[in-house]
Design a protein around this motif. Structure first.
Motif, PDB file in Angstrom:
ATOM      1  N   ARG A 148       0.796  -1.222   0.000  1.00 24.00           N
ATOM      2  CA  ARG A 148       0.000   0.000   0.000  1.00 24.00           C
ATOM      3  C   ARG A 148       0.831   1.276   0.000  1.00 24.00           C
ATOM      4  NH1 ARG A 148      -4.859  -0.841  -2.119  1.00 24.00           N
ATOM      5  NH2 ARG A 148      -6.052  -2.451  -1.029  1.00 24.00           N
ATOM      6  N   PHE A 149       2.141   1.162   0.085  1.00 17.47           N
ATOM      7  CA  PHE A 149       2.997   2.341  -0.012  1.00 17.47           C
ATOM      8  C   PHE A 149       3.072   2.872  -1.438  1.00 17.47           C
ATOM      9  CE2 PHE A 149       5.735  -1.109  -1.359  1.00 17.47           C
ATOM     10  CZ  PHE A 149       6.507  -0.551  -2.365  1.00 17.47           C
ATOM     11  N   ALA A 150       2.648   2.072  -2.425  1.00 16.12           N
ATOM     12  CA  ALA A 150       2.945   2.348  -3.826  1.00 16.12           C
ATOM     13  C   ALA A 150       2.337   3.656  -4.324  1.00 16.12           C
ATOM     14  CB  ALA A 150       2.470   1.179  -4.688  1.00 16.12           C
ATOM     15  N   VAL A 151       1.028   3.806  -4.222  1.00 15.93           N
ATOM     16  CA  VAL A 151       0.385   5.020  -4.729  1.00 15.93           C
ATOM     17  C   VAL A 151       0.858   6.261  -3.966  1.00 15.93           C
ATOM     18  CG1 VAL A 151      -1.821   6.228  -5.008  1.00 15.93           C
ATOM     19  CG2 VAL A 151      -1.619   3.815  -5.668  1.00 15.93           C
ATOM     20  N   PRO A 152       0.944   6.221  -2.615  1.00 19.45           N
ATOM     21  CA  PRO A 152       1.523   7.377  -1.921  1.00 19.45           C
ATOM     22  C   PRO A 152       2.915   7.750  -2.432  1.00 19.45           C
ATOM     23  CG  PRO A 152       0.422   5.965  -0.340  1.00 19.45           C
ATOM     24  CD  PRO A 152       0.405   5.234  -1.648  1.00 19.45           C
ATOM     25  N   CYS A 153       3.762   6.750  -2.705  1.00 21.38           N
ATOM     26  CA  CYS A 153       5.105   7.047  -3.191  1.00 21.38           C
ATOM     27  C   CYS A 153       5.087   7.636  -4.591  1.00 21.38           C
ATOM     28  CB  CYS A 153       5.969   5.781  -3.156  1.00 21.38           C
ATOM     29  SG  CYS A 153       6.598   5.394  -1.503  1.00 21.38           S
ATOM     30  N   PHE A 154       4.162   7.214  -5.422  1.00 24.85           N
ATOM     31  CA  PHE A 154       4.019   7.835  -6.739  1.00 24.85           C
ATOM     32  C   PHE A 154       3.660   9.309  -6.600  1.00 24.85           C
ATOM     33  CE2 PHE A 154       3.184   3.623  -9.017  1.00 24.85           C
ATOM     34  CZ  PHE A 154       4.394   3.667  -9.676  1.00 24.85           C
ATOM     35  N   PHE A 155       2.728   9.622  -5.716  1.00 24.03           N
ATOM     36  CA  PHE A 155       2.358  11.020  -5.502  1.00 24.03           C
ATOM     37  C   PHE A 155       3.507  11.807  -4.884  1.00 24.03           C
ATOM     38  CE2 PHE A 155      -2.300   9.770  -5.564  1.00 24.03           C
ATOM     39  CZ  PHE A 155      -2.588  10.516  -6.702  1.00 24.03           C
ATOM     40  N   LEU A 156       4.210  11.217  -3.923  1.00 23.91           N
ATOM     41  CA  LEU A 156       5.347  11.885  -3.302  1.00 23.91           C
ATOM     42  C   LEU A 156       6.442  12.171  -4.326  1.00 23.91           C
ATOM     43  CD1 LEU A 156       5.392   9.726  -0.071  1.00 23.91           C
ATOM     44  CD2 LEU A 156       5.263  12.221  -0.059  1.00 23.91           C
ATOM     45  N   ALA A 157       6.731  11.195  -5.184  1.00 26.04           N
ATOM     46  CA  ALA A 157       7.740  11.396  -6.223  1.00 26.04           C
ATOM     47  C   ALA A 157       7.295  12.466  -7.207  1.00 26.04           C
ATOM     48  CB  ALA A 157       8.019  10.078  -6.948  1.00 26.04           C
ATOM     49  N   SER A 158       6.015  12.475  -7.554  1.00 24.61           N
ATOM     50  CA  SER A 158       5.489  13.498  -8.460  1.00 24.61           C
ATOM     51  C   SER A 158       5.677  14.886  -7.857  1.00 24.61           C
ATOM     52  CB  SER A 158       4.005  13.242  -8.743  1.00 24.61           C
ATOM     53  OG  SER A 158       3.818  12.010  -9.413  1.00 24.61           O
ATOM     54  N   GLY A 159       5.378  15.019  -6.569  1.00 18.94           N
ATOM     55  CA  GLY A 159       5.582  16.296  -5.898  1.00 18.94           C
ATOM     56  C   GLY A 159       7.049  16.667  -5.820  1.00 18.94           C
ATOM     57  N   PHE A 160       7.906  15.692  -5.553  1.00 19.95           N
ATOM     58  CA  PHE A 160       9.337  15.936  -5.438  1.00 19.95           C
ATOM     59  C   PHE A 160       9.894  16.519  -6.737  1.00 19.95           C
ATOM     60  CE2 PHE A 160      13.809  14.862  -5.333  1.00 19.95           C
ATOM     61  CZ  PHE A 160      14.165  15.074  -4.013  1.00 19.95           C
ATOM     62  N   PHE A 161       9.508  15.935  -7.876  1.00 23.18           N
ATOM     63  CA  PHE A 161      10.005  16.411  -9.159  1.00 23.18           C
ATOM     64  C   PHE A 161       9.233  17.627  -9.671  1.00 23.18           C
ATOM     65  CE2 PHE A 161      11.355  11.846  -9.398  1.00 23.18           C
ATOM     66  CZ  PHE A 161      12.715  12.100  -9.330  1.00 23.18           C
ATOM     67  N   PHE A 162       8.042  17.858  -9.133  1.00 23.96           N
ATOM     68  CA  PHE A 162       7.231  19.009  -9.532  1.00 23.96           C
ATOM     69  C   PHE A 162       7.708  20.281  -8.848  1.00 23.96           C
ATOM     70  CE2 PHE A 162       3.260  21.551  -8.703  1.00 23.96           C
ATOM     71  CZ  PHE A 162       3.059  21.970 -10.011  1.00 23.96           C
TER      72      PHE A 162
END
Length: 344
Positions: free
Chosen positions: A51-65
């Protein structure tokens, strides 16, 4: 910036890309191994761990955004890119999905329209329009500072929890629309907080200790599973029916922080595969639809074989598409400089 700090920064970006690939494998497991048992079993325990997967996708998106949060032209390009992928993928999934989706007489129902917009027959596509919306929200809220952003993100997250998985406690009625539930509608409300945290981590570069990240990871997973068990024992759902909870927030952030702190060896190709995860995410359900009828058994070997084959075909398809000239329009500009950087 010194050579040492620059090397550490590059390694952190590579580790985040590698984490995105691992998160993509976890997404496949979540979608390939739904548990029919209301009580905990090996499938539901494995899904909880993923269940960490989708949160990490959003976190990575924010990190690069973070580097273009105030660049409206970049946001417009990103919007066109993500919505183009979303529309084309939605059309493709409609083409391969049974027409029962359109046989319901009350598609004019606003809730059905919402369900269609956030993915319809391809339920996983909700991620793309949600990310577009969150990026525009952050662009508008950025002048007010992280305090306001986090406050609004927290309110949205709590609202998502209230309508699912805690909608029974809020005395909300059952909502079954073409096998969709409150769970589907609630998912986008978790996004703003995760993306905001990713932006904050990139901009503020806080010094997070390994022990803190490990504690968040273990404690978050434990809390997530405890919440699910409490809901199950209270008669408010199955052990596997929670997409996100309070514990998921800490679990996802903990895993992401572990990725940013990782300085050890890794498979060289993993970072390159991580930059293909958008294509993999969009296409993996197509391969899962095709392969699933051949792996109906819930035994570990056929179940994990289904996950492996879906992942391999999704990665292969994403790699082939990335070699097509048309894919340059969809590839974005985030990692162009990083693509030539070797894994250290």
């Amino acid at each position: 910036m010194s050579a040492v700090s620059n090397s550490a920064s590059v390694h952190r970006l590579v580790a985040i890309d590698a984490m995105r690939f691992i998160a993509m494998l976890a997404i496949v497991i979540i979608h390939a191994l739904p548990s029919d048992s209301p009580a905990p079993d090996w499938r539901s325990l494995l899904v909880h761990a993923c269940r960490f997967a989708v949160p990490c996708f959003f976190l990575a998106s924010g990190f690069f955004f973070a580097s273009k949060i105030s660049d409206i032209k970049a946001i417009k390009r990103q919007t066109v890119r993500l919505l183009s992928i979303y529309v084309l993928a939605l059309i493709a999934y409609i083409a391969i999905t049974p027409l029962t989706w359109f046989q319901w007489p009350d598609l004019h129902n606003p809730l059905r329209v919402v369900l269609f917009i956030i993915g319809g027959p391809a339920f996983h596509l909700w991620f793309l329009p949600t990310l577009v919306l969150v990026q525009w929200i952050l662009y508008l809220l950025r002048p007010y500072g992280f305090g306001v952003i986090f406050a609004i993100g927290a309110v949205a997250y709590i609202f998502g929890l209230i309508i699912a998985p805690y909608h029974y406690l809020a005395h909300l009625p059952d909502l079954q629309l073409i096998d969709k539930t409150w769970q589907t509608i609630s998912r986008p409300f978790s996004a703003l907080l995760f993306v905001s945290i990713g932006v904050w981590l990139a901009e503020r570069k806080p010094s997070i200790k390994l022990a803190t990240a490990v504690l968040m990871t273990i404690g978050g997973l434990g809390l997530q599973m405890a919440e699910s068990m409490w809901l199950y024992q209270s008669g408010f759902g199955t052990f596997n029916s929670v997409d996100f909870s309070i514990g998921t927030l800490f679990y996802g952030v903990g895993i992401f922080c572990l990725a940013t702190l990782y300085r050890g060896p890794m498979i060289p190709q993993s970072a390159s595969w991580g930059r293909l995860t958008l294509y993999m995410y969009v296409s993996h359900m197509f391969f899962l639809y095709i392969l699933h009828p051949a792996f109906l058994s819930h035994a570990p070997l056929p179940s994990l074989t289904l996950c492996l084959l879906t992942s391999v075909f999704s990665l292969l398809g994403a790699w082939i598409f990335s070699r097509v000239k048309m894919s340059k329009f969809f590839s974005g500009h985030v990692h162009r400089k990083l693509r030539a950087t070797p894994v250290e």
